[in-house]
Every structure is written in structure tokens, then in C-alpha cells.
Design a protein around this motif. Structure first.
Motif, PDB file in Angstrom:
ATOM      1  N   GLU A  57       0.836  -1.206   0.000  1.00 45.68           N
ATOM      2  CA  GLU A  57       0.000   0.000   0.000  1.00 45.68           C
ATOM      3  C   GLU A  57       0.868   1.253   0.000  1.00 45.68           C
ATOM      4  O   GLU A  57       0.574   2.227  -0.697  1.00 45.68           O
ATOM      5  N   GLU A  58       1.957   1.230   0.766  1.00 44.83           N
ATOM      6  CA  GLU A  58       2.858   2.384   0.791  1.00 44.83           C
ATOM      7  C   GLU A  58       3.554   2.544  -0.556  1.00 44.83           C
ATOM      8  O   GLU A  58       3.682   3.655  -1.074  1.00 44.83           O
TER       9      GLU A  58
ATOM     10  N   THR B 198       2.522   1.579  -3.562  1.00 45.62           N
ATOM     11  CA  THR B 198       1.598   2.012  -4.607  1.00 45.62           C
ATOM     12  C   THR B 198       1.115   3.441  -4.392  1.00 45.62           C
ATOM     13  O   THR B 198       1.017   4.228  -5.341  1.00 45.62           O
ATOM     14  N   SER B 199       0.826   3.805  -3.138  1.00 47.18           N
ATOM     15  CA  SER B 199       0.314   5.149  -2.880  1.00 47.18           C
ATOM     16  C   SER B 199       1.351   6.228  -3.168  1.00 47.18           C
ATOM     17  O   SER B 199       1.014   7.334  -3.587  1.00 47.18           O
ATOM     18  N   ARG B 200       2.633   5.909  -2.969  1.00 44.51           N
ATOM     19  CA  ARG B 200       3.689   6.912  -3.164  1.00 44.51           C
ATOM     20  C   ARG B 200       4.250   6.922  -4.578  1.00 44.51           C
ATOM     21  O   ARG B 200       4.893   7.908  -4.978  1.00 44.51           O
TER      22      ARG B 200
ATOM     23  N   GLY C 136       2.574   4.858  -7.471  1.00 45.90           N
ATOM     24  CA  GLY C 136       1.668   4.431  -8.539  1.00 45.90           C
ATOM     25  C   GLY C 136       2.114   3.153  -9.221  1.00 45.90           C
ATOM     26  O   GLY C 136       1.532   2.747 -10.223  1.00 45.90           O
TER      27      GLY C 136
ATOM     28  N   GLN D   8      -0.891   0.695 -10.891  1.00 45.64           N
ATOM     29  CA  GLN D   8      -1.653   0.333  -9.698  1.00 45.64           C
ATOM     30  C   GLN D   8      -2.532  -0.884  -9.904  1.00 45.64           C
ATOM     31  O   GLN D   8      -2.997  -1.482  -8.943  1.00 45.64           O
TER      32      GLN D   8
END
Length: 297
Positions: A127-128, A130-132, A134, A156
Motif C-alpha cells: 500500500e505504501e 503504490t500510494s507513493r 503508482g 496500480q
């Protein structure tokens, strides 16, 4: 008085590194993907000292805490790129950076205290990542002069673009995407550099949609698998040029620059030619100011 000296395991060229004493342990990614066994992957510690009574045997194993990572390529937090003039020459080579290809999770493993009994130091969640950035489906790790670089094969979801993300050398914080301007690049796989010339080279496979469940032959014939290599300005993080190998040679994978770091040449392989099913090895080189490729095997 203590001196601030570079890590003695760092060398200015591959040729010099080959003269160094051999390692006495090796770390091997061991996976359960595709076996039907629901157990965590592990890093096997293998004794590679010919004088040891346990030579060639697994002497320890570090199990990951999660199931389904599919450990793949991994690398060190520091390497000889730390000797570049603008790098961090006093960083210590001690941590393994181990991404999960399927999970997009990153494990940081400390080998310093006891190389035969490595310890899990940190976990970076998907999650970290992908969120930071993409990005997802993490693949190749290289220790750069300014950060730790990791290639990602997907965006993503099951599409692209893939690319490169970077981690801080010391905290292992996910800093974000490496690319400032990606130009025509969409597919990703491996990356390497002519670091003395501030040039990065990247290759291309396909998006997760077309590899996670095996090769999709219809997609292969439709040109969904890559056939180019890309050249970048490493310092400016900008795409400069792409070079097509051929219309029919697909899945451009492993990049290997010349051992002489001053040479603007290297080799890359393609997996399959859609006309005759052959594989090939190609030479890339700069001639008359233009990047070119030639099939050599």
C-alpha cells in the motif's frame, strides 16, 4: 583516530571486483508460487566456501512473514555506484533489499551481525509502495549513487505504465517515482546504467495482465510484449530515446553493460521471435552520436 573510508567491498569497476576474495555465503530466493503449498517464501543461506564441511548446503533460512510474495530478483542497499563523485561514499553494504514480484511488498534484511543468520529489519507494505509511486509488481533492485532503485512492471492495477521507484539509502523510505519525464516508455522490466556518462538504459517485457498467468499467445502476436530498449538522462531523470530491436523479436529482458564502465556498449536478450520462435542476444552501442542495436547471437 577513526578514518571515514569507503566500504572495502565496493570496487570502481566489475573487473576490479572480480579480483576480490570470493564470498563464503550466498543468499537465494526460494518460493512456493505455483506449487500449491501455502507457505511463506524464504531466503536460503547457502555455504559457498569450498573448504567448509557444509559446502553447497543450505545452512539457514529466513522465512518471510507473509504468504504469496513471490520473491524474485533482489540486491544490496549499497554497491560500487557509491564511489561516484556525487554519491554517498561512506554508506555500508549490509542490507538486502528484497521485493515481492506478486505482492509488491519490500523486505529489508540485515546481514551485518551474522551473515549466516540474516535478520528481517523492516517491511514496506504494498500500500505504501503504490500510494507513493503508482507502481506495483516489483522486480530489479540496483543501488544507485543517490538512492536505491527498484523497477516495477505495472501500475496500480494490471496495466501500465511500469517504471522505477526509489528508496532512501538510510531510512528506506519510499521517495516516489524516479521518472520526471517518461516520454514513450510504457512497458518495463530491467534497468542498468552507464553511470560515468549519466545514462540509464531500460528494457521492456509486458504488463501484469499478460504475464501473471503465463504468456498470452494472442497478446504476444498482437504486439503486447515489448521490443525496445530505452535510453535516459540519469541526472535529469528524463527519457531521451527508444530503439526498436525488430518487429518480431519480443520480450526484451536482461541488460548487461560492458565491464569497462567507460564503454557505451552492452548486451540485452530477447526471449522469442514470433516468426521462427528463436531467442537472441543484441549489442547496443553509441555510434556517430546515435544509439544503435545489432543482433549478435
Amino acid at each position: 583516530m577513526a578514518k571515514l573510508l569507503p566500504d572495502p567491498s565496493l570496487y570502481p569497476s566489475p573487473r576490479e571486483a572480480m579480483k576480490a576474495p570470493p564470498e563464503d555465503v550466498a543468499y537465494v530466493a526460494s518460493i512456493y508460487t505455483g506449487t500449491g503449498i501455502e507457505k511463506p517464501d524464504f531466503i536460503a543461506v547457502v555455504d559457498v566456501d569450498p573448504k567448509s564441511p557444509t559446502y553447497g548446503k543450505i545452512i539457514n533460512r529466513l522465512e518471510m512473514p507473509n504468504v504469496g510474495d513471490e520473491l524474485h530478483h533482489f540486491g544490496w542497499n549499497a554497491c560500487s555506484s557509491a564511489l561516484c563523485p556525487y554519491a554517498k561514499p561512506h554508506i555500508e553494504r549490509r542490507y538486502l533489499i528484497i521485493p515481492g514480484l506478486r505482492s509488491s511488498r519490500i523486505y529489508i534484511v540485515d546481514t551485518k551481525q551474522d551473515p549466516r543468520n540474516p535478520k528481517l529489519e523492516k517491511i514496506i507494505s504494498p500500500e505504501e509502495v503504490t500510494s507513493r509511486t503508482g507502481y506495483s509488481r516489483l522486480h530489479t533492485v540496483h543501488c544507485g549513487p543517490d538512492a536505491i532503485y527498484i523497477s516495477a512492471l505495472g501500475g496500480q492495477d494490471s496495466e501500465g505504465p511500469g517504471g522505477i521507484l526509489i528508496l532512501d539509502h538510510y531510512s528506506f523510505e519510499v521517495l516516489g517515482r524516479w521518472e520526471v519525464s517518461r516520454g514513450s516508455q510504457y512497458l518495463a522490466y530491467d534497468f542498468w546504467w552507464h553511470i560515468a556518462h549519466d545514462i540509464m538504459v531500460t528494457s521492456e517485457w509486458t504488463t501484469p495482465r499478460y504475464f501473471e498467468n503465463g504468456v498470452d499467445l494472442d497478446a504476444l502476436l498482437a504486439g503486447k510484449y515489448g521490443n525496445k530498449i530505452h535510453f535516459w538522462d540519469l541526472a535529469k531523470r528524463r527519457h531521451v530515446e527508444d530503439v526498436e530491436l525488430s518487429k518480431d523479436d519480443r520480450m526484451v529482458l536482461e541488460l548487461r553493460p560492458y565491464h569497462n564502465p567507460t564503454e557505451l556498449k552492452g548486451f540485452v536478450n530477447t526471449v522469442v521471435n514470433t516468426k521462427d520462435l528463436s531467442s537472441a542476444i543484441w549489442l547496443w552501442f553509441l555510434e556517430d552520436g546515435k544509439w544503435q542495436v545489432r543482433k549478435v547471437i
